[in-house]
Scaffold this motif. Sequence first.
Motif, PDB file in Angstrom:
ATOM      1  N   LEU A 115     113.637 -32.715  25.898  1.00 33.47           N
ATOM      2  CA  LEU A 115     113.492 -33.130  24.784  1.00 33.47           C
ATOM      3  C   LEU A 115     112.775 -34.599  24.652  1.00 33.47           C
ATOM      4  CD1 LEU A 115     117.650 -32.670  24.130  1.00 33.47           C
ATOM      5  CD2 LEU A 115     115.676 -31.382  23.208  1.00 33.47           C
ATOM      6  N   ASP A 136     112.793 -35.520  19.249  1.00 37.37           N
ATOM      7  CA  ASP A 136     113.736 -34.531  19.067  1.00 37.37           C
ATOM      8  C   ASP A 136     115.236 -35.243  19.024  1.00 37.37           C
ATOM      9  OD1 ASP A 136     112.187 -32.294  19.468  1.00 37.37           O
ATOM     10  OD2 ASP A 136     112.094 -32.407  21.667  1.00 37.37           O
ATOM     11  N   THR A 168     117.560 -34.962  15.543  1.00 39.03           N
ATOM     12  CA  THR A 168     118.888 -34.052  15.684  1.00 39.03           C
ATOM     13  C   THR A 168     119.929 -34.668  15.657  1.00 39.03           C
ATOM     14  OG1 THR A 168     118.510 -33.863  18.081  1.00 39.03           O
ATOM     15  CG2 THR A 168     117.372 -32.297  16.787  1.00 39.03           C
TER      16      THR A 168
END
Length: 229
Positions: free
Chosen positions: A159, A163, A167
């Motif tokens: 990640l 990311d 998220t």
Amino acid sequence: MSRVLPELFATAVRRDGARPFLTYYDDTSGERIELSAATTANWVAKTANLLVDEYDAEAGDTVAIGLPPHWLGVVWALSTWSAGAALTSGTGTIAITGPDFAIRGERETVASALLPLGGRFREPLPDGVHDYGAEVYNHPDVFTAFDALTAASPAYDDLTHEDLISTAEPVAERILVTRTLTDRAGLSLLVGVISGGGSIVLCRNLDAAKLERRVADEKVDRVDNVLEG
């Protein structure tokens, strides 16, 4: 919004550095420590300087955090990103472990006694293991990064910084948890609290009989994923 994690945290510190960011309890030892965003930033800077100056951390390196739910786990996560390295759930180039010495790094292993205020070990350490509490205080509480991060820089396993930030659901509440904040789900919560302006009450070895009073005393808005022990 910032697209790299050190800048996201720096924005939170500038927004309100004096307000509580992380309050930690250990109901076995009786320890309680409250860290403002600014105080956390000082610990992060010292630890990032330690990582770079003593352990040669740089972009491409990985750091494994083998600590129980603890405020130092948060410090090490933020310090790793500040130093330009990435966290890993596997074997890291560098590892931070507790007094159980449960993990080792490929190049460097650092251990914390998990004593109040990050205190040093009282007994000699195994060969090749550095004492975090003995070394971190020698480093300045201002850190200047050598490696420029981008949104696409690795942050945790596969990640990126983008990311993790994109998220994470922003959390504006004061939330009580007992879980680690350095695995995938814990990091999502941590990043959400940073971006949303919330705060965390982290309880290790939670005494269930104290939960209701602690929620009231700490003005907790939400209890999340609370486990005994």
